[in-house]
Design an enzyme around this catalytic site. Structure first.
Site, PDB file in Angstrom:
ATOM      1  N   ARG A  41      -2.595  11.660  -4.042  1.00  0.00           N
ATOM      2  CA  ARG A  41      -3.176  10.053  -4.377  1.00  0.00           C
ATOM      3  C   ARG A  41      -4.410   9.717  -3.938  1.00  0.00           C
ATOM      4  O   ARG A  41      -5.215   9.265  -4.122  1.00  0.00           O
ATOM      5  CB  ARG A  41      -1.898   8.942  -4.010  1.00  0.00           C
ATOM      6  N   TYR A 152       7.699  -9.697 -14.021  1.00  0.00           N
ATOM      7  CA  TYR A 152       6.583  -9.287 -13.896  1.00  0.00           C
ATOM      8  C   TYR A 152       4.853  -9.827 -15.046  1.00  0.00           C
ATOM      9  O   TYR A 152       4.203 -10.747 -14.995  1.00  0.00           O
ATOM     10  CB  TYR A 152       6.121  -7.744 -14.029  1.00  0.00           C
TER      11      TYR A 152
HETATM   12  O1  1CP Z   1      -0.181   3.113  -4.598  1.00  0.00           O
HETATM   13  C1  1CP Z   1       0.468   3.337  -4.973  1.00  0.00           C
HETATM   14  O2  1CP Z   1       1.331   4.653  -4.980  1.00  0.00           O
HETATM   15  C2  1CP Z   1       1.675   3.053  -5.754  1.00  0.00           C
HETATM   16  C3  1CP Z   1       2.914   1.881  -5.451  1.00  0.00           C
HETATM   17  C4  1CP Z   1       4.186   2.450  -6.664  1.00  0.00           C
HETATM   18  C5  1CP Z   1       4.603   4.093  -6.340  1.00  0.00           C
HETATM   19  C6  1CP Z   1       4.427   5.049  -5.660  1.00  0.00           C
HETATM   20  C7  1CP Z   1       4.054   1.917  -7.441  1.00  0.00           C
HETATM   21  C8  1CP Z   1       3.446   0.648  -7.692  1.00  0.00           C
HETATM   22  N1  1CP Z   1       5.225   2.031  -8.383  1.00  0.00           N
HETATM   23  C9  1CP Z   1       5.618   3.402  -7.837  1.00  0.00           C
HETATM   24  C10 1CP Z   1       6.306   3.894  -8.299  1.00  0.00           C
HETATM   25  C11 1CP Z   1       7.789   4.074  -9.065  1.00  0.00           C
HETATM   26  N2  1CP Z   1       8.149   3.027  -8.929  1.00  0.00           N
HETATM   27  C12 1CP Z   1       9.255   5.198  -8.546  1.00  0.00           C
HETATM   28  C13 1CP Z   1       9.151   6.048  -8.801  1.00  0.00           C
HETATM   29  C14 1CP Z   1       9.893   7.347  -8.038  1.00  0.00           C
HETATM   30  C15 1CP Z   1      11.132   7.304  -7.010  1.00  0.00           C
HETATM   31  O3  1CP Z   1      11.651   6.446  -6.871  1.00  0.00           O
HETATM   32  O4  1CP Z   1      10.601   8.581  -6.624  1.00  0.00           O
HETATM   33  C16 1CP Z   1       9.746   3.519  -9.300  1.00  0.00           C
HETATM   34  C17 1CP Z   1      11.597   4.155  -9.500  1.00  0.00           C
HETATM   35  C18 1CP Z   1       9.037   2.573  -9.359  1.00  0.00           C
HETATM   36  C19 1CP Z   1      10.615   1.483  -9.672  1.00  0.00           C
HETATM   37  C20 1CP Z   1       9.513  -0.371  -9.753  1.00  0.00           C
HETATM   38  N3  1CP Z   1       8.104   0.005  -9.851  1.00  0.00           N
HETATM   39  C21 1CP Z   1      10.207  -1.278  -9.315  1.00  0.00           C
HETATM   40  C22 1CP Z   1      11.733  -0.773  -9.572  1.00  0.00           C
HETATM   41  C23 1CP Z   1      12.586  -0.763  -8.060  1.00  0.00           C
HETATM   42  C24 1CP Z   1      12.286  -1.368  -7.115  1.00  0.00           C
HETATM   43  O5  1CP Z   1      11.457  -1.478  -6.049  1.00  0.00           O
HETATM   44  O6  1CP Z   1      12.927  -2.569  -7.218  1.00  0.00           O
HETATM   45  C25 1CP Z   1       9.840  -2.082  -9.863  1.00  0.00           C
HETATM   46  C26 1CP Z   1      10.234  -3.273  -9.529  1.00  0.00           C
HETATM   47  C27 1CP Z   1       8.175  -1.898  -9.471  1.00  0.00           C
HETATM   48  C28 1CP Z   1       7.370  -3.117  -9.538  1.00  0.00           C
HETATM   49  C29 1CP Z   1       5.977  -2.392  -8.628  1.00  0.00           C
HETATM   50  N4  1CP Z   1       5.457  -0.719  -9.397  1.00  0.00           N
HETATM   51  C30 1CP Z   1       4.402  -0.494  -7.731  1.00  0.00           C
HETATM   52  C31 1CP Z   1       4.691  -1.580  -6.493  1.00  0.00           C
HETATM   53  C32 1CP Z   1       4.245  -1.351  -5.322  1.00  0.00           C
HETATM   54  C33 1CP Z   1       5.823  -2.072  -7.229  1.00  0.00           C
HETATM   55  C34 1CP Z   1       6.813  -3.359  -6.470  1.00  0.00           C
HETATM   56  C35 1CP Z   1       5.657  -4.186  -6.576  1.00  0.00           C
HETATM   57  C36 1CP Z   1       6.454  -5.785  -6.318  1.00  0.00           C
HETATM   58  O7  1CP Z   1       6.318  -6.114  -5.017  1.00  0.00           O
HETATM   59  O8  1CP Z   1       6.863  -6.725  -7.011  1.00  0.00           O
END
Ligand code: 1CP
Length: 344
Positions: A41, A152
């Site tokens: 990253r 979202y």
């Molecule tokens: O800076 C970074 O690296 C970005 C942070 C990040 C990451 C690592 C985001 C942005 N998404 C992800 C990966 C991700 N998102 C995975 C990776 C696969 C694994 O598990 O290894 C998965 C399954 C998701 C799915 C996701 N994105 C969900 C559902 C799961 C959950 O946690 O409830 C949700 C709600 C999101 C939205 C999202 N995308 C990113 C963030 C930080 C968020 C959450 C925002 C919030 O708090 O509302």
């Protein structure tokens, strides 16, 4: 000698068959708590990472190299297909929408998803990852639930209460229903394309459905979810519904045609087993417990195993995504201890 014809433990547990040990993986297992992920990253932005199959496959495989996880989940984000549908969004680090959806006109302007055209890199990443995974570690494909994506899209950014989308449900019921339906149709083709590319189980993340009370959950969030799972039923892959913060609505969720229900830490697993007859369960260690000393962590794991009971059909997981501050050594202790305690 291991039986080469046997299903991998994760897939067997999804179908409530006995397994040589309890399978375990953790939500968000590729991510910021791993120094090797932070290395990648430091060189590319998150959006670019999701769009570059070689890098997405690499970070998907990182936790598999380090820990004895029984499943892998493709590295992507629930918002990725929406970018493919023409939604202008950015990650900061949570999703931020340039023009939050408020009108029917905006909903009608969202393009139907054609996965091979709009998000080919996801299927490419799935193929590359599958080729790099050991045979006993199945690959999970995933999508966000329509209500969670709606939250979202309407709020425009992550939020604690999501008061804008929650009031929108009541102020604009027709626009809400139309948007949820469009999202459901897109997630059906998206998940089908992931399965065709090699995903061996499909998971829908209902991260924000728990904001709704049972009446609105049943009438607003559930119909598009049903539509999705009905649209996937003919595929020969286990279907998983992660029902975050929905512990009071498991009777409603029991109607869904899914193999597995993912549960957060607020739900006692013995009670969930009763409310979800015929389904496997997945969960549900509180991510915060990974900060406990070894003995306390092990005690909590034992308590979860005892509460869920010895019947097949339990996949160990956290109750929600792992936190970036977690020490990877604690994850190793968790995985190894679950295997040790459940090995037959
Ligand atoms: O800076 C970074 O690296 C970005 C942070 C990040 C990451 C690592 C985001 C942005 N998404 C992800 C990966 C991700 N998102 C995975 C990776 C696969 C694994 O598990 O290894 C998965 C399954 C998701 C799915 C996701 N994105 C969900 C559902 C799961 C959950 O946690 O409830 C949700 C709600 C999101 C939205 C999202 N995308 C990113 C963030 C930080 C968020 C959450 C925002 C919030 O708090 O509302």
């Amino acid at each position: 000698m291991t039986d080469k014809t046997a299903l991998p433990p994760f897939l067997a547990a999804c179908r409530r068959q006995p397994t040589p040990h309890m399978p375990i993986w953790v939500m968000r297992q590729a991510g910021r708590y791993l120094p090797e992920y932070r290395d990648v990253r430091s060189k590319v932005g998150f959006a670019e990472l999701t769009r570059t199959p070689e890098l997405a496959a690499e970070v998907t495989l990182q936790p598999i190299r380090r820990f004895a996880f029984d499943a892998s989940i493709i590295f992507s984000d629930i918002m990725v297909p929406l970018e493919g549908m023409g939604i202008d969004l950015d990650y900061a680090p949570g999703p931020v929408i340039a023009e939050p959806i408020r009108t029917l006109k905006q909903v009608e302007a969202i393009r139907p998803l054609v996965p091979e055209r709009d998000v080919p890199f996801v299927m490419e990443a799935i193929k590359l990852t599958r080729a790099g995974l050991p045979a006993h570690v199945p690959l999970i494909g995933f999508a966000g639930s329509p209500f969670t994506l709606f939250a979202y899209l309407v709020a425009g950014k992550p939020s604690k209460e999501f008061s804008v989308p929650r009031s929108f449900v009541h102020a604009q019921p027709e626009v809400t229903a139309r948007l949820l339906e469009r999202l459901a149709d897109a997630m059906i083709v998206y998940l089908r394309a992931q399965a065709a590319a090699g995903a061996q189980a499909l998971m829908l993340f209902e991260s924000w459905g728990g904001l709704l009370g049972p009446h609105d959950f049943r009438n607003v969030a559930l119909p598009p979810v049903k539509r999705i799972f009905e649209g996937l039923k003919d595929l020969d892959v286990p279907l998983i519904y992660f029902a975050n913060n929905c512990g009071t609505m498991l009777d409603i969720i029991s109607e869904l045609p899914v193999h597995v229900v993912g549960l957060d830490w607020r739900v006692p697993l013995s009670g969930a087993r009763k409310l979800l007859p015929g389904k496997a369960i997945q969960g549900n260690l509180d991510p915060a417990v990974l900060f406990a000393p070894k003995a306390a962590l092990e005690k909590r794991i034992d308590e979860i195993l005892a509460d869920a009971g010895p019947a097949p059909g339990h996949i160990f997981n956290l109750g929600h995504g792992i936190w970036p501050e977690v020490d990877p050594d604690a994850v190793k202790r968790l995985v190894d201890y679950v295997h040790e305690r459940t090995s037959k």
